[in-house]
Design a protein around this motif. Structure first.
Motif, PDB file in Angstrom:
ATOM      1  N   LYS A  24      15.339 -58.718 -11.763  1.00  0.00           N
ATOM      2  CA  LYS A  24      14.670 -57.553 -12.338  1.00  0.00           C
ATOM      3  C   LYS A  24      15.194 -56.251 -11.728  1.00  0.00           C
ATOM      4  CE  LYS A  24      10.318 -59.580 -13.909  1.00  0.00           C
ATOM      5  NZ  LYS A  24       8.835 -59.515 -13.820  1.00  0.00           N
ATOM      6  N   LYS A  43      11.855 -49.511 -19.614  1.00  0.00           N
ATOM      7  CA  LYS A  43      11.509 -50.077 -20.920  1.00  0.00           C
ATOM      8  C   LYS A  43      12.409 -51.275 -21.226  1.00  0.00           C
ATOM      9  CE  LYS A  43      10.741 -47.031 -24.011  1.00  0.00           C
ATOM     10  NZ  LYS A  43      10.962 -45.969 -25.039  1.00  0.00           N
ATOM     11  N   ARG A  44      13.720 -51.122 -20.985  1.00  0.00           N
ATOM     12  CA  ARG A  44      14.659 -52.202 -21.275  1.00  0.00           C
ATOM     13  C   ARG A  44      14.500 -53.367 -20.306  1.00  0.00           C
ATOM     14  NH1 ARG A  44      20.301 -48.998 -22.000  1.00  0.00           N
ATOM     15  NH2 ARG A  44      21.125 -51.131 -22.135  1.00  0.00           N
ATOM     16  N   SER A  45      14.004 -53.081 -19.087  1.00  0.00           N
ATOM     17  CA  SER A  45      13.747 -54.136 -18.099  1.00  0.00           C
ATOM     18  C   SER A  45      12.399 -54.804 -18.316  1.00  0.00           C
ATOM     19  CB  SER A  45      13.798 -53.560 -16.680  1.00  0.00           C
ATOM     20  OG  SER A  45      15.047 -52.994 -16.399  1.00  0.00           O
ATOM     21  N   LYS A  46      11.605 -54.255 -19.268  1.00  0.00           N
ATOM     22  CA  LYS A  46      10.270 -54.775 -19.592  1.00  0.00           C
ATOM     23  C   LYS A  46       9.325 -54.691 -18.395  1.00  0.00           C
ATOM     24  CE  LYS A  46      12.080 -57.809 -23.200  1.00  0.00           C
ATOM     25  NZ  LYS A  46      12.203 -59.194 -23.724  1.00  0.00           N
TER      26      LYS A  46
END
Length: 230
Positions: A24, A43-46
């Protein structure tokens, strides 16, 4: 786009400080570098923006360096975030390790200790259990260092008799397992308490007349080995 697979961790060492960078945190650095925005990277890494900031703060405080640099925009906004030189270096080293892992997805992973270093010849001798082998020298390594040696299954040669060739490391062993996999035979050989896997063709298996318990010799070229310091 490069991503690291789940479960992988990278040990980062800087000036005596170390930090385990998991997938992550690694992916967060990748996305910051690609997007120039912590918000977009989160956002892209959630993950949440707050979690992203916590990740960055934890890395920076543990390693005692700055890994991101943020520039504020004008009255209309438009600020940006970039990785610092140290942040880019961490990303580069992790990508190198990730590339090696991808290249050698099916590898023999051998934990070893460095016994000798010959800088003139550019080689070093390593030991696993009672076995020793010669591999290319990594100038960063010293005698006594613990390393992981990676040798692809398809770089292991099986012979019925030891042969004089460019193959420097040759060991006698015994076949302990054989199974068909993707039109290849995966052979497991015990060489003095160390298990080595080799992928060979069906025709090669027939020519060698392999079977469980058969004594064989395995060999590999020194240049076929990749190493990581533990």
């Amino acid at each position: 786009m490069t991503e690291v697979k789940a479960g992988v961790e990278y040990k980062i060492n800087i000036d005596g400080n170390s930090f385990l960078l998991d997938e992550k945190k690694f992916n967060l650095l990748i996305y910051i570098n690609e997007s120039g925005s912590i918000t977009e990277a989160a956002k892209r890494s959630k993950i949440s923006y707050r979690t992203a900031l916590n990740y960055i703060n934890k890395i920076e405080s543990t390693l005692d360096i700055a890994i991101v640099s943020t520039k504020k925009g004008g009255s209309g906004g438009g600020g940006s975030t970039t990785l610092t030189e140290e942040g880019l270096q961490i990303l580069k080293e992790c990508k190198k390790i990730n590339a090696i892992m991808e290249l050698h997805r099916e590898t023999n992973e051998l934990e070893a200790e460095i016994l000798e270093v010959d800088r003139e010849k550019g080689v070093m001798k390593i030991q696993m259990n009672k076995l020793t082998m010669t591999i290319p020298l990594n100038k960063k390594y010293e005698v006594g260092d613990k390393i992981l040696a990676l040798i692809s299954y398809d770089n292991i040669f099986i012979m019925l008799e030891p042969q004089t060739s460019s193959i420097r490391n040759i060991f006698k062993g015994k076949v302990t397992e054989m199974r068909l996999q993707d039109e290849m035979i995966r052979v497991k050989i015990d060489i003095g308490g160390v298990d080595i896997f080799s992928d060979i063709t069906l025709s090669a298996g027939k020519d060698l007349d392999l079977g469980l318990g058969k004594e064989v010799y395995i060999g590999f070229k020194t240049l076929s080995i990749a190493t990581l310091k533990l």
